[in-house]
Design a protein around this motif. Structure first.
Motif, PDB file in Angstrom:
ATOM      1  N   ALA A 115      -2.432 -12.531   2.484  1.00  0.00           N
ATOM      2  CA  ALA A 115      -1.649 -11.595   3.317  1.00  0.00           C
ATOM      3  C   ALA A 115      -0.171 -11.925   3.202  1.00  0.00           C
ATOM      4  O   ALA A 115       0.261 -13.025   3.568  1.00  0.00           O
ATOM      5  CB  ALA A 115      -2.093 -11.683   4.766  1.00  0.00           C
ATOM      6  N   GLU A 139      -3.735  -8.558   9.186  1.00  0.00           N
ATOM      7  CA  GLU A 139      -4.791  -7.554   9.000  1.00  0.00           C
ATOM      8  C   GLU A 139      -5.446  -7.638   7.619  1.00  0.00           C
ATOM      9  O   GLU A 139      -6.638  -7.321   7.487  1.00  0.00           O
ATOM     10  CB  GLU A 139      -4.286  -6.130   9.265  1.00  0.00           C
ATOM     11  N   ASP A 140      -4.741  -8.096   6.594  1.00  0.00           N
ATOM     12  CA  ASP A 140      -5.324  -8.118   5.249  1.00  0.00           C
ATOM     13  C   ASP A 140      -6.328  -9.247   5.042  1.00  0.00           C
ATOM     14  O   ASP A 140      -7.090  -9.237   4.075  1.00  0.00           O
ATOM     15  CB  ASP A 140      -4.212  -8.234   4.188  1.00  0.00           C
ATOM     16  N   LEU A 161      -7.469  -9.846  -2.688  1.00  0.00           N
ATOM     17  CA  LEU A 161      -8.049  -8.518  -2.476  1.00  0.00           C
ATOM     18  C   LEU A 161      -8.496  -7.885  -3.789  1.00  0.00           C
ATOM     19  O   LEU A 161      -8.828  -6.700  -3.833  1.00  0.00           O
ATOM     20  CB  LEU A 161      -7.037  -7.610  -1.748  1.00  0.00           C
ATOM     21  N   ASP A 163       6.142  -7.167   5.217  1.00  0.00           N
ATOM     22  CA  ASP A 163       4.940  -6.335   5.058  1.00  0.00           C
ATOM     23  C   ASP A 163       5.107  -5.080   5.899  1.00  0.00           C
ATOM     24  O   ASP A 163       4.699  -5.028   7.052  1.00  0.00           O
ATOM     25  CB  ASP A 163       3.714  -7.129   5.519  1.00  0.00           C
ATOM     26  N   LYS A 191       3.944  -2.114   5.892  1.00  0.00           N
ATOM     27  CA  LYS A 191       2.971  -1.018   6.033  1.00  0.00           C
ATOM     28  C   LYS A 191       2.573  -0.741   7.475  1.00  0.00           C
ATOM     29  O   LYS A 191       2.070   0.323   7.808  1.00  0.00           O
ATOM     30  CB  LYS A 191       1.750  -1.233   5.158  1.00  0.00           C
ATOM     31  N   ASP A 226      -2.244 -15.468  -5.015  1.00  0.00           N
ATOM     32  CA  ASP A 226      -1.474 -14.807  -3.947  1.00  0.00           C
ATOM     33  C   ASP A 226      -0.473 -15.726  -3.280  1.00  0.00           C
ATOM     34  O   ASP A 226       0.642 -15.302  -2.952  1.00  0.00           O
ATOM     35  CB  ASP A 226      -2.431 -14.198  -2.907  1.00  0.00           C
TER      36      ASP A 226
END
Ligand code: 0DB
Ligand code: ZN
Length: 304
Positions: free
Chosen positions: A139, A188-189, A14, A180, A182, A75
């Motif tokens: 993600a 979703e990422d 990202l 995760d 959030k 990542d």
């Protein structure tokens, strides 16, 4: 051969910068993390768009892994460390085997590969085609999902088919949400990079992405090993109801104890209810509000 641990840095999928535990050997930096209390290491490799595993180590000449082509590597390596730390610090589990096994990831698997998997020995991530997915290691919930398959394999051993398989899937999604925090979404990422606000799955509303959220909507199919990625919606909804009522720190203790003490290879949804209730009783008592929250969650999804 000065093998020291180095504080490298990298840019993730990202575009975010993050610190990396790397390894210097003969003037080259490797995504090879020796900082954990493991007998093994956390290592990240690249298949360079081939399908041969494990591939070669991801390396860099100056310890700054900031090339676009290195984002998936960054990542995969960073999030594997995050998930290792989670299981060690929260559940006192030393890697997926609880004996410090090496955690190996390979990125850039195949070409335009819109998926990721644990193959029984390591994690493997595609780059996506840029429309359906971007690099899936971007993600944290996906990385946690995959590594949790390894934990499940070494503990409950839930058979990957029909209800035990859907439970296996749900355990991986649930720990994805434990990591995760959030939201209650999965993927979703990295899912549909050109479309905001959607996800692969939702634990709070499985129906949003075509999954059942109640036993009376269980899908009988032979596809996908008996619908493991579909029927996981039912235990996923129960997990959402439990987490939203009790909070992550209580729910994750109940789930981890159920996974490691009470669940077994052929456990079905009803067995999962019993396992989670037994774990809640062990931890908080059978008359506790935690116990009744678990009971209520599973009753609401039609598993009594
Ligand atoms: O670990 C898993 O359960 C999934 C492993 C899928 C797989 C299995 C065997 C060989 C290759 C790939 C991978 C993930 C998954 O849920 N895959 C689903 C959804 C999906 C992802 N990419 C797809 C492409 C086409 C269709 C469905 C999908 C699936 O494979 O069903 C987990 C988190 C995100 C990707
Ligand atoms: Zn899975």
């Amino acid at each position: 051969y000065n093998a020291v641990n180095d504080a490298g840095s990298g840019v993730g999928v990202l575009g975010d910068t993050k610190p990396l535990n790397t390894y210097l050997s003969s003037g080259t930096y490797y995504l090879y993390d020796t900082t954990k209390a493991m007998t093994g290491v956390i290592e990240t490799r690249t298949a360079a768009n081939s399908t041969s595993l494990p591939g070669n180590y991801s390396v860099d000449p100056d310890n700054n892994f900031n090339a676009t082509s290195q984002r998936a590597d960054v990542d995969a390596h960073y999030y594997a460390g995050v998930v290792y730390d989670y299981f060690k610090n929260t559940h006192n589990r030393n890697s997926f085997d609880n004996r410090g096994a090496t955690i190996r990831s390979t990125v850039h698997y195949s070409r335009n590969y819109n998926n990721a998997f644990w193959n029984g020995a390591q994690m493997v991530y595609g780059d996506g085609d840029g429309t359906t997915f971007r690099a899936l290691s971007g993600a944290l919930d996906v990385v946690a999902h995959e590594l949790t398959h390894a934990v499940t394999e070494r503990t409950a051993g839930l058979e990957y088919q029909y209800q035990s398989g859907a439970l296996n899937e749900s355990i991986s999604d649930t720990f994805g949400v434990f990591l995760d925090k959030k939201n209650y979404l999965i993927g979703e990422d990295v899912y549909t990079p050109n479309k905001a606000g959607d996800a692969l799955r939702s634990l709070s509303d499985p129906g949003l992405y075509g999954q059942p959220d109640h036993m009376n909507k269980y899908v009988n199919t032979t596809a996908d090993n008996g619908g493991v990625h579909t029927n996981s919606g039912i235990p996923n909804k129960a997990a959402y109801l439990t987490i939203s009522k009790l909070g992550t720190s209580v729910a994750e203790k109940i789930y981890y104890r159920a996974l490691t003490v009470y669940l077994s290879p052929k456990s079905n949804f009803k067995d999962a209810r019993s396992a989670l209730l037994a774990a809640a009783a062990d931890l908080y008592g059978s008359g506790s509000t935690q116990y009744s929250a678990v009971a209520s969650a599973w009753t609401q999804v039609g598993v009594n």
